[in-house]
Design an enzyme around this catalytic site. Structure first.
Site, short mmCIF file in Angstrom:
data_model
loop_
_atom_site.label_atom_id
_atom_site.label_comp_id
_atom_site.label_asym_id
_atom_site.label_seq_id
_atom_site.Cartn_x
_atom_site.Cartn_y
_atom_site.Cartn_z
N LYS A 113 47.41 29.49 36.47
CA LYS A 113 48.12 30.65 37.02
C LYS A 113 49.41 30.27 37.73
O LYS A 113 50.30 31.10 37.89
CB LYS A 113 47.22 31.44 37.98
CG LYS A 113 46.13 32.22 37.25
CD LYS A 113 45.49 33.25 38.17
CE LYS A 113 44.49 34.10 37.41
NZ LYS A 113 43.87 35.11 38.25
N LYS A 196 41.61 32.54 25.74
CA LYS A 196 40.72 33.66 26.03
C LYS A 196 41.51 34.97 26.02
O LYS A 196 42.73 34.97 26.24
CB LYS A 196 40.01 33.46 27.37
CG LYS A 196 40.95 33.44 28.55
CD LYS A 196 40.21 33.36 29.88
CE LYS A 196 41.24 33.42 30.99
NZ LYS A 196 40.79 33.40 32.33
N LYS A 199 44.11 39.58 30.66
CA LYS A 199 44.91 40.70 31.15
C LYS A 199 46.38 40.32 31.21
O LYS A 199 47.25 41.17 31.12
CB LYS A 199 44.48 41.07 32.57
CG LYS A 199 43.14 41.76 32.67
CD LYS A 199 42.90 42.12 34.15
CE LYS A 199 41.48 41.87 34.55
NZ LYS A 199 41.26 41.77 35.98
P1 TYM Z 1 38.69 38.93 36.58
O1 TYM Z 1 39.15 40.18 37.22
O2 TYM Z 1 39.72 38.03 35.97
O3 TYM Z 1 37.65 39.26 35.44
C1 TYM Z 1 36.49 40.06 35.66
C2 TYM Z 1 35.31 39.47 34.88
O4 TYM Z 1 35.62 39.40 33.47
C3 TYM Z 1 35.32 38.08 32.99
N1 TYM Z 1 36.25 37.77 31.89
C4 TYM Z 1 35.88 37.48 30.64
N2 TYM Z 1 34.66 37.37 30.07
C5 TYM Z 1 34.62 37.05 28.75
N3 TYM Z 1 35.73 36.86 27.98
C6 TYM Z 1 36.97 36.95 28.51
N4 TYM Z 1 38.03 36.77 27.76
C7 TYM Z 1 37.07 37.27 29.91
N5 TYM Z 1 38.13 37.45 30.74
C8 TYM Z 1 37.60 37.76 31.96
C9 TYM Z 1 35.53 37.18 34.19
O5 TYM Z 1 34.84 35.96 34.04
C10 TYM Z 1 34.98 38.04 35.31
O6 TYM Z 1 33.57 37.88 35.38
N6 TYM Z 1 37.82 35.82 40.41
C11 TYM Z 1 37.28 36.91 39.64
C12 TYM Z 1 36.92 38.13 40.46
C13 TYM Z 1 36.04 37.86 41.63
C14 TYM Z 1 34.63 37.63 41.60
C15 TYM Z 1 34.24 37.48 42.96
C16 TYM Z 1 33.69 37.56 40.57
C17 TYM Z 1 36.41 37.83 42.93
N7 TYM Z 1 35.33 37.62 43.72
C18 TYM Z 1 32.91 37.24 43.29
C19 TYM Z 1 32.38 37.32 40.94
C20 TYM Z 1 31.97 37.15 42.27
C21 TYM Z 1 38.29 37.36 38.61
O7 TYM Z 1 39.48 37.15 38.77
O8 TYM Z 1 37.79 38.11 37.58
#
Ligand code: TYM
Length: 327
Positions: A113, A196, A199
């Site tokens: 990032k 992957k 977003k």
């Molecule tokens: P974020 O917002 O990037 O994504 C949300 C969830 O989607 C999953 N994900 C995917 N799974 C499969 N294939 C993909 N291409 C893909 N892209 C994203 C992510 O693994 C995530 O589960 N840091 C985290 C948010 C967060 C969080 C937490 C999660 C903050 N605090 C505490 C769990 C527990 C994030 O940026 O997710």
């Protein structure tokens, strides 16, 4: 026996895509019956990268709406906004004094990032982002964290921080386990299966967004890259078709064997047509539900969610403050 607890969250940045749905949200819904579930809209994480304030405010509410439309049931699960529970920021500070520079330097997501704008110009918030995530999880004495593969390293850090704090100050935290699904943990870009689905991908054709209309979904799947060879099978050495078939398997809930049998001897054209139809059908009920929650209903759910969350978070925080000698 009381239910085990799960915690997860997503960032209100950009548009949610099929990877978010299949890697995370789908499992949140599946787990809410058997676990005491907390699903958070992590708006404090969002500002680790520049955001337009008005857009962020709206996106935060919209993401809560997406949780509901995906099937998270506010009668079963607690849905809330991270910034509504101030303990998330407070515990982040305490854990920042427990975490080591070296372990944060090793976080691959920071490396990815920070690449775009350069490390020197990255916010310190982006660097300590995994500590805020650890605080989210540890405040709730979480047993299980359903996430996609890209969050695995952050979960390992969370466990390390919990163990270190418990060792140095006395047991304050449960050490959580990740829940990473076998299929769907890393849905790939339709345009480049080495990456992957993301977003922040500049190439929109690589992602199916949850609010894409039927036409757009069909076009993106039609244009999806494929591998050499013609067979439609699960094969890691042919990542493009492997990814498409995984999506098909997850949206239809068929077994791998059923999928392979169904497309034996068929061409990419026919497979893509059936895949597009399956994805469109899968997203349809979600897209219909999204407009059923008005802002007032949503705010009521979020307010009560924040109250429930705060009741637990404040207990953990008091214990932590006492253990470190602040109270
Ligand atoms: P974020 O917002 O990037 O994504 C949300 C969830 O989607 C999953 N994900 C995917 N799974 C499969 N294939 C993909 N291409 C893909 N892209 C994203 C992510 O693994 C995530 O589960 N840091 C985290 C948010 C967060 C969080 C937490 C999660 C903050 N605090 C505490 C769990 C527990 C994030 O940026 O997710």
């Amino acid at each position: 026996m009381s239910k085990k607890r799960i915690f997860s969250g997503a960032q209100p940045t950009g548009r949610l895509h099929l990877g978010n749905y299949l890697g995370a949200l789908k499992n949140w819904v599946a787990l809410q019956d058997d676990y005491e579930a907390f699903y958070c809209v992590v708006n404090l994480h969002a500002i680790t990268l520049p955001q337009d304030p008005a857009t962020l405010r709206q996106a935060t509410l919209d993401l809560a709406r997406i949780y509901l439309a995906a099937g998270v049931d506010p009668e079963k699960a607690t849905i809330f906004i991270q910034s509504d529970v101030h303990e998330h920021a407070e515990l982040t500070w305490i854990l920042s004094c427990v975490a080591r520079m070296g372990e944060l330097e090793r976080m691959t997501q920071f490396k990815d990032k920070s690449q775009k704008g350069g490390r020197e110009r990255s916010s310190v918030g982006l660097f300590i982002y995994p500590i805020l995530m650890a605080a989210d999880i540890l405040l709730y004495q979480t047993d299980l964290v359903p996430v996609g593969q890209d969050q695995k390293q952050h979960l390992e850090l969370t466990r390390d921080l919990a163990e270190r704090f418990n060792r140095d100050f006395g047991a304050a935290f449960k050490v959580p386990e990740p829940y990473i699904p076998k299929a769907g943990a890393s849905i790939k870009s339709l345009q480049d299966p080495a990456k992957k689905m993301s977003k922040s991908d500049e190439n929109e054709a690589g992602s199916i967004f949850l609010l894409d209309d039927a036409d757009t979904v069909a076009k993106k799947i039609k244009r999806a890259v494929t591998d050499s060879g013609t067979e439609i099978t699960f094969d890691e050495t042919r990542p493009a078709i492997n990814n498409l078939l995984t999506i098909y398997q997850l949206v239809t809930e068929k077994s791998q064997a059923e999928c392979v049998e169904q497309f034996a001897g068929k061409g990419y054209g026919q497979f893509k047509g059936e895949l597009a139809e399956a994805v469109i059908e899968y997203l349809r009920p979600f897209q219909e539900r999204i407009s059923t929650y008005d802002d007032e209903a949503l705010n009521t759910i979020l307010k009560s969610g924040a109250e429930k969350a705060a009741a637990i978070a404040s207990k953990t925080m008091l214990d932590v403050y006492q253990k470190v000698g602040i109270r």
